[in-house]
Design an enzyme around this catalytic site. Structure first.
Site, PDB file in Angstrom:
ATOM      1  CG  HIS A  34      -1.909  -1.089   1.285  1.00  0.00           C
ATOM      2  ND1 HIS A  34      -1.920  -2.034   2.277  1.00  0.00           N
ATOM      3  CD2 HIS A  34      -2.933  -1.390   0.456  1.00  0.00           C
ATOM      4  CE1 HIS A  34      -2.912  -2.881   2.067  1.00  0.00           C
ATOM      5  NE2 HIS A  34      -3.542  -2.519   0.964  1.00  0.00           N
ATOM      6  N   GLY A 144      -2.698  -2.657  -7.153  1.00  0.00           N
ATOM      7  CA  GLY A 144      -1.531  -3.536  -7.236  1.00  0.00           C
ATOM      8  C   GLY A 144      -1.771  -4.697  -8.188  1.00  0.00           C
TER       9      GLY A 144
END
Ligand code: PAF
Length: 251
Positions: A34, A144
């Protein structure tokens, strides 16, 4: 850093912004993966906005939802360190009022791979991402590649509904031993954590798919799928009570 907890607060804040907004939607329990999304959003936009919301509609297993890690204090510290401008932490009641009967459905890709093992999962993901995009109206949104299928479904939704947002794919961040970063890794026992990097090692190192599956099963993984598609190899496997996913490019 602004903390926005209600729809009213996020809408009011958004209305004040004229600049580009980089958005990182998450379910919290933030880790280095993150952090890399936030750094990219920070560097490419004037405003960096993070959301933290454990989205109930994407959990097909109620126990998995209950056990999902929640670390708000640490998450807000990490966000402040990354110079995030605002964090949106909505409530379930506001995101899904009782009279809300609408969902986003996709009819092909969402039923393959993880979709085949987690019925309704991607409908929940697409629905919450659509809601978040409507509230935040980001210029760019960051996802991601570890969740490759999710990334491509979100890209598809953006194209299909002409949403004015650029979806930015970011490389998977790995631990030193190769394990893909995931909030779920926190739930591995220390023994399982030692064992977990075998997933990536086998995915990358064993060219024969059947042998790779056998190796993982011998090592105590319960494999949902291990397959190749779109020039990539995908795996989902359970280690104890934790379901891990990963994917790599086929070289
Ligand atoms: O990848 C996640 O953390 C979630 O699926 C997302 C995109 C934040 C939607 O809840």
């Amino acid at each position: 850093m602004k903390i926005l907890r209600s729809l009213y607060e996020v809408k009011t804040y958004r209305a004040t912004l004229k600049a580009s907004v980089g958005f990182v939607p998450t379910m919290g329990a933030l880790h280095a993966g993150h952090r890399s999304l936030l750094q990219r959003a920070r560097s490419e936009n004037e405003i960096c906005l993070l959301s933290i919301f454990v989205n109930p509609t994407q959990f097909n297993n109620p126990e998995d939802l209950l056990r999902y890690p929640r670390h708000e204090v640490q998450d807000l510290e990490l966000a402040a360190q990354q110079k995030v401008d605002a964090v949106f932490l909505p409530t379930v009641e506001e995101m899904y009022p009782p009279n809300d009967t609408f969902r986003i459905e996709e009819s092909q890709l969402s039923h393959l791979l993880c979709g085949a093992f987690r019925p309704g999962h991607f409908s929940g993901v697409l629905t919450v991402v659509m809601k978040l995009f409507q509230l935040v109206r980001p210029t760019r949104a960051y996802f991601g590649e570890k969740d490759f299928q999710q990334l491509h479904l979100i890209r598809g939704m953006v194209e299909s509904f002409f949403l004015p947002v650029k979806v930015v794919a970011c490389p998977t961040v790995r631990e030193a031993d190769g394990l893909a970063m995931s909030s779920r890794n926190l739930r591995l026992t220390s023994e399982e954590r030692e064992h977990a990097p075998l997933l990536f090692k086998t995915l990358r190192g064993e060219p024969d798919l059947q042998l790779a599956r056998q190796k993982l099963e011998q090592e105590g993984f319960y494999v949902d799928y291990l397959t190749e598609q779109w020039g990539r190899r995908f795996v989902a496997a359970h280690l104890g009570s934790v379901r891990l996913i990963d994917n790599v490019e086929v070289l």
